[in-house]
Enzyme design. Structure first.
Site, PDB file in Angstrom:
ATOM      1  N   ASN A 273       0.872  -1.168   0.000  1.00 40.13           N
ATOM      2  CA  ASN A 273       0.000   0.000   0.000  1.00 40.13           C
ATOM      3  C   ASN A 273       0.912   1.223   0.000  1.00 40.13           C
ATOM      4  O   ASN A 273       1.341   1.707   1.045  1.00 40.13           O
ATOM      5  CB  ASN A 273      -0.894  -0.025   1.239  1.00 40.13           C
ATOM      6  CG  ASN A 273      -1.943   1.076   1.238  1.00 40.13           C
ATOM      7  OD1 ASN A 273      -1.819   2.067   0.523  1.00 40.13           O
ATOM      8  ND2 ASN A 273      -2.973   0.909   2.050  1.00 40.13           N
TER       9      ASN A 273
ATOM     10  N   ARG B  11      -2.258  -1.564  -3.900  1.00 45.44           N
ATOM     11  CA  ARG B  11      -3.331  -0.582  -3.830  1.00 45.44           C
ATOM     12  C   ARG B  11      -3.062   0.503  -4.868  1.00 45.44           C
ATOM     13  O   ARG B  11      -1.971   1.067  -4.927  1.00 45.44           O
ATOM     14  CB  ARG B  11      -3.394   0.054  -2.444  1.00 45.44           C
ATOM     15  CG  ARG B  11      -4.463   1.142  -2.336  1.00 45.44           C
ATOM     16  CD  ARG B  11      -4.156   2.086  -1.209  1.00 45.44           C
ATOM     17  NE  ARG B  11      -5.180   3.115  -1.054  1.00 45.44           N
ATOM     18  CZ  ARG B  11      -4.961   4.301  -0.514  1.00 45.44           C
ATOM     19  NH1 ARG B  11      -3.747   4.615  -0.076  1.00 45.44           N
ATOM     20  NH2 ARG B  11      -5.930   5.183  -0.410  1.00 45.44           N
TER      21      ARG B  11
ATOM     22  N   HIS C  55     -11.816   5.116  -0.833  1.00 47.79           N
ATOM     23  CA  HIS C  55     -11.883   4.229   0.336  1.00 47.79           C
ATOM     24  C   HIS C  55     -12.660   2.952   0.009  1.00 47.79           C
ATOM     25  O   HIS C  55     -13.246   2.319   0.892  1.00 47.79           O
ATOM     26  CB  HIS C  55     -12.553   4.926   1.530  1.00 47.79           C
ATOM     27  CG  HIS C  55     -11.743   6.015   2.149  1.00 47.79           C
ATOM     28  ND1 HIS C  55     -12.319   7.123   2.730  1.00 47.79           N
ATOM     29  CD2 HIS C  55     -10.408   6.176   2.292  1.00 47.79           C
ATOM     30  CE1 HIS C  55     -11.376   7.925   3.195  1.00 47.79           C
ATOM     31  NE2 HIS C  55     -10.202   7.369   2.933  1.00 47.79           N
TER      32      HIS C  55
ATOM     33  N   ARG D 131      -8.906  18.375   5.077  1.00 44.96           N
ATOM     34  CA  ARG D 131      -9.729  18.701   3.910  1.00 44.96           C
ATOM     35  C   ARG D 131     -11.063  19.279   4.344  1.00 44.96           C
ATOM     36  O   ARG D 131     -11.643  18.854   5.336  1.00 44.96           O
ATOM     37  CB  ARG D 131      -9.965  17.454   3.048  1.00 44.96           C
ATOM     38  CG  ARG D 131      -8.714  16.817   2.500  1.00 44.96           C
ATOM     39  CD  ARG D 131      -9.062  15.630   1.621  1.00 44.96           C
ATOM     40  NE  ARG D 131      -7.864  14.863   1.279  1.00 44.96           N
ATOM     41  CZ  ARG D 131      -7.763  13.542   1.435  1.00 44.96           C
ATOM     42  NH1 ARG D 131      -8.776  12.842   1.925  1.00 44.96           N
ATOM     43  NH2 ARG D 131      -6.652  12.915   1.103  1.00 44.96           N
TER      44      ARG D 131
ATOM     45  N   GLU E  41      -7.889  -2.727   5.186  1.00 43.97           N
ATOM     46  CA  GLU E  41      -7.805  -2.567   3.738  1.00 43.97           C
ATOM     47  C   GLU E  41      -6.803  -3.533   3.113  1.00 43.97           C
ATOM     48  O   GLU E  41      -7.023  -4.052   2.012  1.00 43.97           O
ATOM     49  CB  GLU E  41      -7.442  -1.124   3.406  1.00 43.97           C
ATOM     50  CG  GLU E  41      -8.515  -0.123   3.814  1.00 43.97           C
ATOM     51  CD  GLU E  41      -8.102   1.320   3.622  1.00 43.97           C
ATOM     52  OE1 GLU E  41      -8.264   1.838   2.510  1.00 43.97           O
ATOM     53  OE2 GLU E  41      -7.611   1.918   4.602  1.00 43.97           O
TER      54      GLU E  41
END
Length: 370
Positions: A8, A65, A154, A215, A356
């Protein structure tokens, strides 16, 4: 075909897992990649360092990923030169992430030329979005020319957590309607109907939607025009503001929810407002997704904030009792994967630890077995 290496490769780190079946043989994260005085000089060096030190005997494949698959990739794929080229062409849609993902792919293919490599895309889970959910109401030809649409992100987390929720409830995944809330430094909500994403809060980029660590989330586009015209700010400066200097950081000066909660408890009005803005946004999305799904069986909180911030979970669902959504204070303060709604609640509220990398390994195995 049991051993799978998952890489990842993020913008400033590389997380890795070596699986043998469902068990983890090795794991870790190389931090501060490319930072002065930090870790490895670049992503290539970081991935080589990982591969060189691992015992990869019996390795069946490598799962990577990749953040953005655009319209092209609706499922994980075996990597070849054409796939690499396609991911390169998608860099304008994810300029901070796809180049790092590509660096990991290139090094792994060079170091392990006889080992199959699989790309697993963050956006792929959301390819099931109805066109009405993916389409922005702008000029159609302009949108098509520049690939402007909702992609969502996601995806591996929402896929894993919604499937795990079905397991915890002992319900068929294909029959469960779930709202998953991935609340970390990046945050997004997803409505999952029978294992298919039908709505998600992140859009063309990870900027849209919930309030995040740095963000802004949802914002009137006029703010951008106003800052350009009245503030004289350039496009790159506004981009930096909204992605790196907004959210919790912009409201409080810190992007860690633990610090925000500590300041709120100490009476800091800025932290109190930031907490309210953060949770109110989540409440709005839960209500909207409840309406879209028509029936909600479960709401699952996950990721750093979602798994560990009990006040956020309670406040985000407060006021939804008439929809059958309630949180039990005693259960909410526990740890681990668990139900936090009262016994017999119409909607089961859960905390589910995301994984993940395990989802990437699962999808990689499926590709290799095909």
């Amino acid at each position: 075909m049991s051993r799978i290496l998952v890489l990842n490769t993020g913008s400033s780190s590389v997380k890795y897992r070596l699986y043998d079946g469902d068990g983890i043989l090795d794991r870790g994260t190389v931090e501060r990649v490319g930072e002065p005085g930090g870790g490895p000089a670049d992503h290539e060096s970081a991935v080589r360092e990982i591969i060189d030190r691992l015992d990869l005997t019996g390795l069946a494949g490598v799962g990577h990923r990749v953040v953005h698959g655009g319209r092209r990739f609706s499922a994980p794929v075996l990597i070849d030169d054409a796939v690499v080229t396609a991911i390169e062409e998608l860099v304008p849609l994810a300029p901070l992430h796809n180049p790092a993902n590509l660096a990991g792919i290139r090094v792994a293919r060079e170091a392990l030329p006889d080992t199959p490599q699989v790309a697993v895309f963050d956006t792929a889970f959301h390819h099931t979005l109805p066109e009405a959910a993916a389409t922005y109401a702008i000029d159609r030809e302009t949108a098509e020319r520049y690939d402007v649409r909702r992609y969502g992100f996601h995806g591996t987390s929402h896929a894993y957590v919604s499937r795990r929720a079905a397991e915890l409830l002992d319900r068929p995944y294909a029959e469960l309607n779930t709202i998953t809330l991935h609340l970390g430094n990046g945050a997004s909500a997803c409505a999952v109907r029978g294992g298919r994403s039908v709505a998600t809060s992140m859009g063309m980029s990870p900027l849209e939607g919930l309030v995040m660590g740095t963000r802004s989330g949802d914002l009137d586009p006029t703010v951008i025009f106003h800052l350009r015209r009245e503030g004289g700010m350039g496009v790159d400066e506004i981009d930096d503001l909204l992605n790196h200097r907004s959210g919790l950081l912009g409201l409080t000066g810190v992007n860690d929810m633990r610090e925000v909660l500590a300041r709120r408890d100490a009476g800091d009005p800025h932290a109190a407002l930031a907490f309210d803005v953060y949770c109110r946004r989540i409440t709005g999305y839960v209500g909207a997704y409840y309406a879209l799904l028509g029936r909600v069986d479960a709401i699952a909180f996950t990721a750093g904030v979602g798994e560990h911030a009990a006040p956020v979970r309670a406040a985000s669902l407060a006021g939804l009792e008439r929809l059958g959504v309630t949180v039990d204070p005693g259960r909410n303060d526990g740890t681990g994967d668990r139900v936090i709604s009262p016994a017999g609640a119409e909607v089961t509220v859960l905390v589910v630890g995301t994984d993940e990398e395990r989802e990437i390994a699962r999808e990689t195995r499926e590709v290799l077995a095909a």
